[in-house]
Motif scaffolding. Structure first.
Motif, PDB file in Angstrom:
ATOM      1  N   THR A   1       0.844  -1.201   0.000  1.00  0.00           N
ATOM      2  CA  THR A   1       0.000   0.000   0.000  1.00  0.00           C
ATOM      3  C   THR A   1       0.876   1.247   0.000  1.00  0.00           C
ATOM      4  N   ARG A   2       1.646   1.385  -1.048  1.00  0.00           N
ATOM      5  CA  ARG A   2       2.497   2.556  -1.235  1.00  0.00           C
ATOM      6  C   ARG A   2       3.056   2.551  -2.664  1.00  0.00           C
TER       7      ARG A   2
ATOM      8  N   PHE B   1       9.977   0.611   2.409  1.00  0.00           N
ATOM      9  CA  PHE B   1      10.397   0.725   1.019  1.00  0.00           C
ATOM     10  C   PHE B   1       9.200   1.102   0.172  1.00  0.00           C
ATOM     11  N   ASN B   2       9.490   1.742  -0.945  1.00  0.00           N
ATOM     12  CA  ASN B   2       8.430   2.281  -1.763  1.00  0.00           C
ATOM     13  C   ASN B   2       8.437   1.632  -3.149  1.00  0.00           C
ATOM     14  N   ALA B   3       7.929   0.396  -3.326  1.00  0.00           N
ATOM     15  CA  ALA B   3       7.077  -0.272  -2.352  1.00  0.00           C
ATOM     16  C   ALA B   3       7.739  -1.556  -1.843  1.00  0.00           C
TER      17      ALA B   3
ATOM     18  N   LEU C   1      -1.652  -0.740   7.534  1.00  0.00           N
ATOM     19  CA  LEU C   1      -0.708  -1.579   6.809  1.00  0.00           C
ATOM     20  C   LEU C   1       0.598  -0.817   6.592  1.00  0.00           C
ATOM     21  N   GLY C   2       1.685  -1.542   6.623  1.00  0.00           N
ATOM     22  CA  GLY C   2       2.993  -0.955   6.413  1.00  0.00           C
ATOM     23  C   GLY C   2       4.041  -1.795   7.115  1.00  0.00           C
TER      24      GLY C   2
ATOM     25  N   ASP D   1       1.371   9.586   0.583  1.00  0.00           N
ATOM     26  CA  ASP D   1       0.427   9.656  -0.531  1.00  0.00           C
ATOM     27  C   ASP D   1      -0.148   8.271  -0.789  1.00  0.00           C
ATOM     28  N   SER D   2      -1.474   8.147  -0.748  1.00  0.00           N
ATOM     29  CA  SER D   2      -2.127   6.836  -0.776  1.00  0.00           C
ATOM     30  C   SER D   2      -2.004   6.174  -2.140  1.00  0.00           C
TER      31      SER D   2
END
Length: 957
Positions: A459-460, A519-521, A541-542, A564-565
């Motif tokens: 979720t990123r 991390f993204n993502a 979540l994360g 930012d979603s």
């Protein structure tokens, strides 16, 4: 009536125009200048061959050759044709200079890799355009090779080598015609974006909700924008006008009795539209195009290899100027889902890169469809259409999330935006996640636990559909070994980007950034992200990356600043062989908080009529589980019914409750129960589930389908599960080709000698041979993937008998009864018709006959006493593919007689036998009898124009 679009490609030059765009062939010749032409175009398996004719001025020695896809020009073939010394590659200008000093008039061959959207340009040495040619091939997209007949459980036992089955259709490139399954013949291509309506759901507050699906931005779909126009570059010069690979949908609510259709006005005092993707239905905020939502692959990694293997490079499909974005304009299709009766849509696009004469190619198809509860399913299929295996393949899907209402981001009472930078929370038990606005007005749920669910999701990651990223850049050289952490954070690209720790003043992370230790993502291509790391229903979540095993914290805290979603998902990292495919599926629902809110349930079990849950022979119970939530009630009851979807027939079997704070937040709650099956007969059963709160509000019904097999015996047993039939209620197919499948079991044999089938007791044909029996009363799936009934021309009941035989020669069998629909008839017509290139220089075109390869015929299955059918073709105006307002006048002739746009072709033959099909062929009538004359109306026009032809057969006297 059958509706097909016919695409007519030609160029109109009314008066003399210097603008030569879109062409099969355009020749510009000026006095005292060099000239060129491209002729004798031939198509081979994967390339064009053509002849370039030229004449050079006395003071000129060379020509410049360029193409929209420069790499598609076969440079080696050109060197072989003219000699290496006469060819010079200009990489900066992306053209090839051809030295023709010795022969100033002549011709030579050129070889170009085949696509359906290739533009060739020939210029003189001063870069003056001599000829521009755009070749548009409206043929099928790449298709898979014939599939092998393997055992359904993945056994490596080879298929039968004896017996040829005339009823099995093999998928050759000429025959498959974009068939993803046996019902794909119903897909219709659309040149325009469109909106498809889902089910109308009634609620206890006197209102209804209706979901609508489309691709790209709702605003452009509502306008029915031409796909070719949406494909163009936007004004900023970044991406395209619309993200055509964005599978979007909106939810509309209105008072009961309101008529909600795709062309309705969805914004009024009583009607409201809710979206969930940034730039989709968000015109009030000046956000359009939905360019944060898209589908792509890591084909960019072949073009720009990463410096670290497990961080492959990635580019979005809207990256301009390269085939790694999109090879050509994508194609949109729609059809009526035979299971639901509602319209579904499919977008198909291709990506390609050529490296050392090896073609890497991926065809991606994205299907959006509804179920009866309003859930929207997205099925993505990535297929290798290149000529070489694709190592390290990954397919991606991105959603940039923003909750919107009435074309702007949702706001609170103070007018502050609250539809983005919202926490994304778990649905529990690894089902997926949800995100809701601070005022809990709107909520989007992503269900990530379907068959073919993403291998990884997080979720990123927010990026754009035109961005490109090198996966990892080892720019620090030797220093990267010493300062690896710093440098990899600096030079890692999405979706492997490391956190940058930059924050807004309001403690929100900038787009693309996430908190420390995240991390993204993903950390690397095998990192599952949030999948499998569920903090519990309702929790943020994360997943945090643990540097040490002693680190106890796994998940981000509630107090951590928001980012930012968005959601990123991808397939498994794998090798994709030529012709092979990999799928990725997920689904979404939108919930609106309302008065008299009914409980919402997420059911874990998803058995369907086509794919029921097979119950083990050694069990007498069926476990049901899921999650429920309710915004305004603390107590709910669970109701279940077998084989009856009427709530009045359901029985209450469980009760649940929640706390006030959980109610307000809409926290999901896990539930499970066991259903007693001891009194249920063998066969298929449908299980219906409802939740009812203490105020009497009842949830939307959920359903799962189960199959209870017979217990295994010494003799093998085989059952046909799909399609269902009896001798008195035979199966009536709605397509010529359909699938038959089921299960088999055997108590004691180690090997199943064969599974065969026969039609009406004729010769038996093999489905499988020499199958291993897993034993232990296990049930094994089998499948006859494509049975073709096109040679059956009557409406009698037919028997398809399936027989299984074990090593001891014990047998078992089952029968499918099926028949054609009585009184049916069908029209077979070509998908495309071509009128070629036309140049109207102050006068009308000649009489032009349509050109096509397929037949025009009517197959009549009606009884002998039926009257002949009257057959018509109705033609629309010829419109520009770029603008509906640009049209070319035309006249229609049949057998040299002027007609209207509604042309009567004639009558069919009278049915000559109650038990046979009567076929009337109108191919010659259409090819030789119909003529089109394009009229010169005095206005300069150039481009490609299309007309929609509708074929009609009427059985009225």
């Amino acid at each position: 009536m059958r509706r097909r679009k016919k695409f007519i490609l030609f160029i109109l030059l009314l008066f003399i125009s210097n603008f030569f765009t879109n062409a099969i062939s355009i020749l510009a010749v000026a006095d005292e200048t060099s000239s060129a032409d491209i002729t004798n175009i031939k198509f081979d398996k994967d390339h064009y061959e053509a002849i370039i004719h030229y004449t050079l001025k006395n003071n000129e020695d060379s020509l410049l050759i360029s193409a929209n896809d420069f790499d598609s020009i076969n440079q080696k073939a050109l060197e072989k044709e003219l000699g290496p010394k006469n060819i010079r590659i200009n990489t900066k200008d992306r053209n090839i200079e051809v030295n023709l000093q010795k022969n100033k008039t002549g011709q030579f061959k050129i070889n170009v890799l085949k696509s359906d959207h290739t533009i060739l340009s020939i210029s003189d040495q001063n870069k003056n355009d001599l000829i521009t040619k755009e070749l548009i091939i409206e043929d099928n997209l790449a298709n898979p090779p014939p599939s092998s007949n393997t055992e359904a459980t993945g056994s490596d036992i080879p298929p039968a080598t004896e017996g040829i089955d005339p009823n099995i259709t093999k998928d050759t490139p000429e025959e498959e015609d974009l068939r993803a399954n046996e019902a794909d013949t119903a897909w219709i291509r659309s040149r325009n974006l469109r909106i498809s309506k889902g089910p109308t759901l009634k609620h206890n507050d006197g209102k209804i909700t209706v979901p609508f699906i489309y691709f790209g931005d709702y605003n452009y779909a509502k306008m029915n924008m031409r796909i070719a126009a949406a494909y163009e570059q936007d004004e900023s010069g970044g991406g395209r006008i619309d993200s055509l690979t964005a599978p979007n949908f909106c939810l509309v609510t209105a008072p009961e009795g309101t008529k909600l259709e795709p062309d309705s006005n969805f914004s009024s005092e009583t009607t409201h539209i809710f979206g969930h993707n940034f730039g989709d239905a968000q015109m009030k905020d000046g956000k359009q195009g939905s360019n944060g939502t898209f589908v792509t692959t890591d084909i960019h990694n072949i073009d720009t290899p990463t410096d670290r293997k497990h961080h492959p490079s990635m580019a979005g499909p809207d990256k301009f100027g390269t085939t790694i974005g999109m090879l050509r304009i994508p194609q949109l299709f729609y059809r009526i889902d035979p299971k639901t009766g509602m319209e579904e849509q499919k977008m198909v696009f291709q990506q390609r890169y050529i490296k050392r004469n090896r073609t890497y190619g991926i065809e991606t198809s994205i299907i959006q469809r509804f179920d009866f509860s309003g859930e929207v399913f997205t099925d993505i299929n990535y297929k290798n259409i290149g000529d070489v295996e694709f190592d390290d393949f990954i397919g991606f899907a991105f959603h940039d999330l923003t909750l919107t209402k009435d074309y702007g981001q949702i706001k609170n009472e103070k007018g502050i935006n609250i539809g983005d930078y919202a926490p994304m929370r778990s649905l529990g038990n690894n089902r997926g996640f949800y995100m809701q606005s601070d005022n809990v007005e709107s909520r989007i749920n992503f269900h990530m636990d379907l068959e073919n669910s993403p291998s990884a999701w997080a979720t990123r990651t927010i990026t754009k559909s035109h961005h490109e990223f090198k996966g990892f850049t080892n720019a620090g050289g030797g220093l990267s070994i010493v300062f690896g952490t710093i440098l990899q954070a600096k030079f890692t690209g999405n979706p492997w980007k490391h956190s940058m720790h930059d924050q807004y003043h309001d403690k929100r992370y900038k787009p693309g950034s996430v908190p420390e230790k995240m991390f993204n993502a993903f950390y690397y291509d095998s990192d599952p992200g949030d999948k499998g790391f569920d903090p519990g229903a309702g929790k943020r979540l994360g997943k945090l990356h643990k540097k040490k095993e002693s680190d106890k914290t796994k998940y981000i805290s509630e107090n951590e600043p928001l980012w930012d979603s968005g959601i990123t998902m991808h397939t498994e990292h794998q090798t994709l062989e030529v012709g092979d495919s990999v799928k990725l599926s997920y689904s979404r629902t939108v919930d609106l908080n309302r008065e008299n809110f009914a409980p919402v349930n997420y059911l874990d079990q998803r058995g369907t009529d086509d794919n029921p849950d097979i119950i083990n022979n050694d069990t007498s119970e069926y476990k049901l589980s899921g999650a429920w939530y309710d915004f305004d009630s603390n107590d709910v009851d669970l109701y279940v019914s077998f084989d009856n979807d009427n709530f009045e027939s359901a029985k209450q079997i469980e009760s649940y409750n929640q706390k006030d704070e959980e109610k307000v937040a809409g926290v999901p709650h896990d539930w499970e129960t066991n259903l007693d099956l001891t009194d249920k007969d063998p066969g298929k059963h449908r299980v219906y589930i409802w939740f009812k709160d203490k105020e009497g509000n009842v949830s939307i019904v959920d359903k799962t389908v189960i199959y209870l097999p017979q217990k295994a015996t010494e003799a093998p047993q085989i059952k046909i599960i799909n399609p269902e039939s009896t001798e008195t209620t035979p199966f009536i197919p709605n397509t010529e080709i359909f699938k038959v499948d089921g299960i088999w079991n055997d108590k004691d044999s180690k090997t199943i000698k064969s599974i065969k089938y026969s039609l009406d007791n004729e010769k038996e044909l093999f489905i499988n041979t020499n199958l291993k029996n897993p034993g232990n009363n296990n049930n094994v799936k089998w499948e006859l993937s494509k049975f073709n009934m096109s040679k059956i021309g009557d409406t009698r009941i037919h028997k398809l008998k399936v027989t299984i035989e074990d090593a001891e020669k014990h047998q078992g069998s089952d029968i499918l009864y099926f028949k054609r629909s009585p009184g049916a008839f069908e029209i077979v017509a070509p998908e495309y018709i071509d009128f070629g290139q036309q140049i109207l220089a102050g006068e009308d075109s000649p009489h032009l006959h349509p050109k096509f390869d397929q037949k025009v015929e009517v197959n009549d299955y009606r009884q002998k006493t039926s009257v002949p059918l009257k057959v018509f073709v109705k033609m629309s105006e010829f419109e520009s593919v770029d603008s509906k307002n640009l049209k070319v006048p035309h006249s229609v002739y049949l057998d040299d007689q002027l007609k209207s746009n509604d042309v009567f072709l004639g009558e069919t033959q009278s049915p000559n036998d109650d038990n046979n099909m009567t076929c009337t062929d109108f191919t010659k009538k259409v090819k030789e009898g119909i003529c089109i004359v394009f009229r010169c109306d005095g206005n300069a026009k150039t481009g490609s124009f299309t007309s929609e032809w509708t074929w009609i057969a009427q059985d009225v006297p």
